[in-house]
Design an enzyme around this catalytic site. Structure first.
Site, mmCIF file in Angstrom:
data_model
loop_
_atom_site.group_PDB
_atom_site.id
_atom_site.type_symbol
_atom_site.label_atom_id
_atom_site.label_comp_id
_atom_site.label_asym_id
_atom_site.label_seq_id
_atom_site.Cartn_x
_atom_site.Cartn_y
_atom_site.Cartn_z
ATOM 1 N N HIS A 202 0.949 -1.230 -0.170
ATOM 2 C CA HIS A 202 0.018 -0.006 -0.081
ATOM 3 C C HIS A 202 0.911 1.149 0.019
ATOM 4 O O HIS A 202 0.319 2.454 -0.682
ATOM 5 C CB HIS A 202 -1.032 -0.034 1.257
ATOM 6 N N GLU A 447 -11.394 -10.903 -4.440
ATOM 7 C CA GLU A 447 -9.740 -10.822 -3.992
ATOM 8 C C GLU A 447 -9.199 -11.754 -3.325
ATOM 9 O O GLU A 447 -8.116 -11.896 -2.835
ATOM 10 C CB GLU A 447 -9.362 -9.379 -3.363
ATOM 11 N N ASP A 471 -4.663 -8.270 -4.112
ATOM 12 C CA ASP A 471 -4.850 -9.242 -3.085
ATOM 13 C C ASP A 471 -5.042 -10.602 -3.851
ATOM 14 O O ASP A 471 -4.676 -11.705 -3.167
ATOM 15 C CB ASP A 471 -5.991 -8.966 -2.078
ATOM 16 N N CYS A 518 -10.101 -3.350 -10.141
ATOM 17 C CA CYS A 518 -9.488 -2.014 -9.684
ATOM 18 C C CYS A 518 -8.004 -2.030 -8.859
ATOM 19 O O CYS A 518 -7.736 -1.644 -8.199
ATOM 20 C CB CYS A 518 -10.598 -1.566 -8.637
#
Ligand code: PEP
Ligand code: MG
Length: 588
Positions: A202, A447, A471, A518
């Site tokens: 992240h 995910e 993920d 996404c």
């Protein structure tokens, strides 16, 4: 002497600037430039903090009876000596007067310089004095933050990137938590380097969203760079060059110019419709982290927000989570900024490499295996009050525009039922209060491989799905996405990953449900053709990536790509097959 350090490229482009070394524990120190006219006042703030700390130390000394605690008194004397040492006091002042750093930044910059010198000392006793120096600096920083609060004269946060005339700066740290990284948005830094982290950690994602060059996973990088060294960050190749020679510098300046020209060229595509050669409309949506990112989404030509990572509103709060009203205002701000375009708000997804707070004592930040622990929807369902407040805030924002709710990390059909119940309850509560809301579609992030494998069952409960490839890859391949040691095994081209994505897209379409991607794959131009070949018509990515993905779409023939997909998926090396087979279906 010039050195090259290799890491992982996470955000494209070239940055050239002076290194600002920041210890991971002090990443949240305010970094901003002061005006020439403020220099004297800033030096005075530093002096006042030093006097305050000196008084504190003297008072402490007087409180301990010397006979009983001679060692403690000697230690306090060492701290007093360090406090007044020119290497700390004068040199810190110099960062302020010569480079116009704010006092806190000047202090931590000088600490990094001195810490290196202590590390290199032969004498054990002297080397161990580094801890004392750190304690003294910690006291100074605390005193300065008190004076900043009292005077109310210091810009909170990290200041502006508008440093008129100063050398550009790049931040070099061992690690930066996503919660800290978010504070660097619109900061003075023009590039980032960290020793740890994977391409889809992240921290890397936030760096990419800032659209400035970044390299992670340099392992030793921060140790080999010195404060104020000139460095080049090559965000395309994942290289950090320290103290470059004039020839290398010239070459990179040239590349920097070329990159800017390329951006200007791509910029012209901003308002062009995103349609393939054979006329398929492709929806390009934006991923955002904060309400303040919405204007960039509009400016980039996004037709909506496909992923608002709402958890960033919950970070850096010292444990006080935003209440319903605060969240409502934030969601409403995004909805209004998007001006009628749809906004997909993902419910809080904390945990794993996104702790709530770097210094948090919250249970979620101390799990034995956080990526497999109580994260995302699992946490929301375990905290019904917090979840209820978030759902009510999102519903209330839907009264101002088109809003969709997206649930992260769904793996079980019963989670869908519980989410539906929570949403119903939130609606009833709002009805009871006479609060307005409108219809919101409910979506699941796909995910976790289990979700992809039971998709038809999940589709009974959800209106749409969004594939979180970051993920999905991590959980399919059992590779920690934030760990640079296994980054070479984090492979979006793995046939298992491609199959899960292809079947998710195919099944969602067969059930008449909207599907988008996404994860970072959506904004990476090397995957545009294969995703089109899988039948994807909705991509969500950082605003800065939209133009280059649109360029690929404008040159692609969706039908012909789709016909070639089975061959690519059946190939032992899909990446190579993709280049060979799909290239034929795309016009260059
Ligand atoms: C993903 O996992 O692909 C995703 C988009 O969510 P995040 O990166 O925030 O985990
Ligand atoms: Mg995810």
């Amino acid at each position: 002497m010039s050195i090259q350090i290799f890491g992982l490229p996470v955000s494209r482009g070239v940055a050239i600037g002076r290194a600002v070394l920041v210890a991971s524990s002090r990443v949240d120190v305010a970094h901003y430039f002061i005006d020439a006219a403020q220099v004297a006042a800033e030096v005075d703030r530093l002096r006042r903090a030093r006097d305050e700390v000196a008084n504190e130390l003297v008072a402490l000394k007087q409180e301990v009876p010397e006979e009983a605690h001679a060692e403690l008194v000697a230690l306090l004397d060492v701290h007093l000596m360090l406090l007044h040492d020119d290497m700390l006091a004068d040199a810190t002042k110099q960062w302020i007067t010569e480079r116009h750093y704010n006092a806190e930044w000047a202090m931590s910059a000088q600490l990094e310089v001195l810490a290196r010198q202590f590390d290199e000392m032969e004498d054990d006793y002297l080397r161990e004095r580094k801890a004392d120096l750190e304690q003294v600096v910690e006291r100074m920083l605390k005193a300065m933050s008190r004076s900043a609060r009292d005077d109310n004269d210091v810009t909170a946060g990290v200041g502006s990137r508008d440093f008129g005339g100063e050398d550009p700066l790049v931040l070099v740290a061992n690690d930066i938590a996503p919660a800290d990284m978010i504070q660097f948005k619109r900061s003075v830094f023009t590039g980032f380097v960290t020793d740890v982290g994977g391409r889809t950690s992240h921290t890397a994602i936030v760096a990419r969203s800032m659209d400035i060059p970044a390299v992670v996973g340099t392992r030793e990088g921060s140790r080999l760079v010195r404060q104020d060294d000139w460095v080049i960050i090559d965000g395309d190749e994942g290289v950090l060059i320290v103290d470059p020679s004039p020839i290398v510098l010239e070459e990179y300046r040239f590349r920097q110019c070329q990159g800017e020209l390329e951006r200007a060229r791509l910029d012209r595509l901003r308002h062009k419709p995103s349609v393939t050669l054979d006329g398929v409309n492709i929806e390009l949506l934006a991923n955002i982290e904060l309400p303040a990112d919405a204007p960039a989404a509009i400016a980039a030509g996004a037709v909506g927000v496909g992923l608002f990572r709402s958890e960033f509103l919950f970070m850096n709060r010292g444990g006080h989570l935003p209440d319903e009203e605060e969240q409502y205002l934030a969601y409403r701000a995004v909805v209004e900024a998007m001006n009628g375009l749809p906004v997909t708000i993902r419910t809080i997804d904390v945990g794993a490499d996104k702790p709530l707070d770097r210094l948090s004592s919250h249970a979620i930040d101390h799990q034995t295996n956080p990526a497999l622990g109580l994260r995302a929807i699992r946490w929301s369902l375990a905290e019904p009050e917090m979840f209820g407040a978030q759902l009510r805030a999102i519903l209330r924002a839907s009264a101002h525009g088109k809003v969709r709710v997206l649930i992260p990390m769904v793996a079980h059909a019963h989670e869908a039922l519980r989410v539906r119940e929570a949403l119903e309850q939130a609606r009833r509560q709002l009805d009871g209060q006479g609060q307005a809301y409108s219809h919101v579609e409910l979506g699941a992030m796909i995910e976790v491989p289990a979700a992809a494998l039971i998709l038809p069952a999940l589709l009974r409960h959800f209106d749409f799905v969004s594939i979180g490839t970051n993920d999905l890859i991590q959980y399919t391949l059992a590779i920690d996405r934030a760990d640079e040691a296994v980054a070479h095994l984090y492979d979006p081209w793995h046939p298992a990953v491609l199959q899960l994505i292809a079947t998710t897209i195919g099944q969602a379409r067969a059930h008449g449900k909207a599907v988008s991607v996404c994860g970072e794959m959506a904004g990476d131009a090397s995957f545009t053709e294969i995703l089109l070949a899988m039948g994807l018509t909705s991509f969500s990515m950082h605003p800065a990536q939209i133009a280059s993905i649109k360029q690929r779409i404008l040159r692609a023939d969706a039908k012909s790509l789709q016909m070639r997909l089975p061959q690519v998926l059946a190939h032992d090396d899909p990446q190579q097959a993709c280049v060979q087979l799909l290239a034929g279906a795309a016009r260059n």
